[in-house]
Design a protein around this motif. Sequence first.
Motif, mmCIF file in Angstrom:
data_model
loop_
_atom_site.group_PDB
_atom_site.id
_atom_site.type_symbol
_atom_site.label_atom_id
_atom_site.label_comp_id
_atom_site.label_asym_id
_atom_site.label_seq_id
_atom_site.Cartn_x
_atom_site.Cartn_y
_atom_site.Cartn_z
ATOM 1 N N ARG A 288 0.828 -1.208 0.000
ATOM 2 C CA ARG A 288 0.000 0.000 0.000
ATOM 3 C C ARG A 288 0.860 1.255 0.000
ATOM 4 O O ARG A 288 1.861 1.342 0.714
ATOM 5 C CB ARG A 288 -0.919 -0.014 1.224
ATOM 6 C CG ARG A 288 -1.881 1.156 1.316
ATOM 7 C CD ARG A 288 -3.002 0.825 2.293
ATOM 8 N NE ARG A 288 -2.479 0.457 3.600
ATOM 9 C CZ ARG A 288 -2.253 1.318 4.602
ATOM 10 N NH1 ARG A 288 -2.497 2.619 4.425
ATOM 11 N NH2 ARG A 288 -1.805 0.891 5.765
ATOM 12 N N GLU A 290 0.850 5.301 0.710
ATOM 13 C CA GLU A 290 0.066 6.317 1.410
ATOM 14 C C GLU A 290 1.001 7.402 1.942
ATOM 15 O O GLU A 290 2.011 7.101 2.591
ATOM 16 C CB GLU A 290 -0.686 5.665 2.569
ATOM 17 C CG GLU A 290 -1.652 6.564 3.290
ATOM 18 C CD GLU A 290 -2.406 5.800 4.365
ATOM 19 O OE1 GLU A 290 -2.227 6.130 5.553
ATOM 20 O OE2 GLU A 290 -3.148 4.850 4.013
ATOM 21 N N SER A 299 -0.181 -7.146 -0.910
ATOM 22 C CA SER A 299 -1.616 -6.993 -1.141
ATOM 23 C C SER A 299 -2.034 -7.780 -2.377
ATOM 24 O O SER A 299 -1.558 -7.507 -3.486
ATOM 25 C CB SER A 299 -1.961 -5.512 -1.339
ATOM 26 O OG SER A 299 -3.235 -5.369 -1.933
ATOM 27 N N SER A 302 -3.802 -5.535 -5.082
ATOM 28 C CA SER A 302 -2.901 -4.742 -5.925
ATOM 29 C C SER A 302 -2.159 -5.647 -6.908
ATOM 30 O O SER A 302 -1.891 -5.256 -8.045
ATOM 31 C CB SER A 302 -1.911 -3.947 -5.071
ATOM 32 O OG SER A 302 -0.980 -4.790 -4.429
ATOM 33 N N TRP A 333 -3.718 3.430 -5.383
ATOM 34 C CA TRP A 333 -4.212 3.414 -4.010
ATOM 35 C C TRP A 333 -5.172 4.564 -3.711
ATOM 36 O O TRP A 333 -5.925 4.503 -2.730
ATOM 37 C CB TRP A 333 -3.030 3.419 -3.040
ATOM 38 C CG TRP A 333 -2.214 2.180 -3.186
ATOM 39 C CD1 TRP A 333 -1.064 2.024 -3.907
ATOM 40 C CD2 TRP A 333 -2.519 0.891 -2.662
ATOM 41 N NE1 TRP A 333 -0.622 0.726 -3.857
ATOM 42 C CE2 TRP A 333 -1.502 0.007 -3.096
ATOM 43 C CE3 TRP A 333 -3.556 0.392 -1.859
ATOM 44 C CZ2 TRP A 333 -1.494 -1.340 -2.759
ATOM 45 C CZ3 TRP A 333 -3.545 -0.954 -1.521
ATOM 46 C CH2 TRP A 333 -2.523 -1.804 -1.961
ATOM 47 N N ARG A 339 -10.063 1.349 -5.380
ATOM 48 C CA ARG A 339 -10.538 1.342 -4.000
ATOM 49 C C ARG A 339 -11.944 0.753 -3.877
ATOM 50 O O ARG A 339 -12.228 -0.013 -2.948
ATOM 51 C CB ARG A 339 -10.516 2.768 -3.437
ATOM 52 C CG ARG A 339 -9.113 3.329 -3.251
ATOM 53 C CD ARG A 339 -9.152 4.844 -3.029
ATOM 54 N NE ARG A 339 -9.845 5.174 -1.807
ATOM 55 C CZ ARG A 339 -9.268 5.317 -0.617
ATOM 56 N NH1 ARG A 339 -7.966 5.108 -0.497
ATOM 57 N NH2 ARG A 339 -9.978 5.639 0.454
#
Length: 365
Positions: A288, A290, A299, A302, A333, A339
């Motif tokens: 992830r 961020e 993930s 992803s 992301w 999402r």
Amino acid sequence: MSLVDQIAQRAREIRTDGYSMSIGEVLSLYRDGDIDIHPEFQRIFRWDDDQKSRLIESVLLGIPIPPIFVSQRADGVWDVIDGVQRLSTILQFAGEYKNESDMPQPELVLRGGEYLTELDGYVYSKPSEPGTTAFNEALRRDFKRAKLDFRIITKESDPNAKYDLFQRLNSGSVLSPQEARNCLMVMIDRSFYQRVVELSQNANFQASVLLSDRQEEQAYREELVLRFFCQVDLTGGPTELKKEYGEYLTGWMRNAADPESTYSLDTATFNETFELLNRALGEDTFRRHENGRHLGPFSISSYEFVTSGVASNLDRWRTRPSTDLKSRVESIWSADVFRSNSGTGVSPRRRVPRLMSESRKYFGE
């Protein structure tokens, strides 16, 4: 068609036979190449020496052992469907077992059993280590005369019967879903399985896909290789799959591995996809992103989105700087299209086709 008619039809498609056979006869079949226990399975079915010793103890005491299921191939050879670990343990104890490179393996040195505590340190024949003791002639004869029960799916049965039976017998077993798929691949086409394993060891794939020790032990890396090709092959748009994704993946794998299938693993696409991704993001590829940082573990959402998108648009990304690909991967992301389709409330059977459909557009823009 009524239930009675359906049962009658399916029963005709799966023909079985059963009888007992001495261990001595099984050893002869193995030496002559008349029974295939798939030594590759040894990397999948993991028994320690205590478990192996308990099996030998049961044989010596006449304690019933579950039947061994085999399927008779067109050439007459028996494929072991269920009971690989039991047979390989018996063969190893008798000093007959060979690995997948056809190399003889060391004899099993027994541990003390629950009832036969004096088994500790015994071997079948010649002591190979200090402190070991060989069975005497009478014990060896008793061991070879012990009976094993076999259930045979005859060669007249539906060709898919042995694969269906394997899945049923191993449903909910100690095997992970991918370990069960690996066994199926070996039975269907050993060379297909070997190609999947080779791809799972690709340096760029290994560097960009960081897994936990438990995931590595459960063959999750091979599952990700299959997922890559299954996703690339997926058509039909964002429509929800008709079955759970695990079942869908297994069905796809069975068709792809079939020697009569025209399908071929596109290793060039796989290799180039992960070369580009590893060069752009390395170990952060599927973590992830961020606030300018990469966080958390691998993930799967992803992985599905990025690999499918890049693989479908290689012509675009092979000519662009790695920094461009890095920015595009990191941007998923915060993208609504990713999402909204990758949250915990979205089941894989809905998530995968949606992500595949959107990723091909997202990485093609």
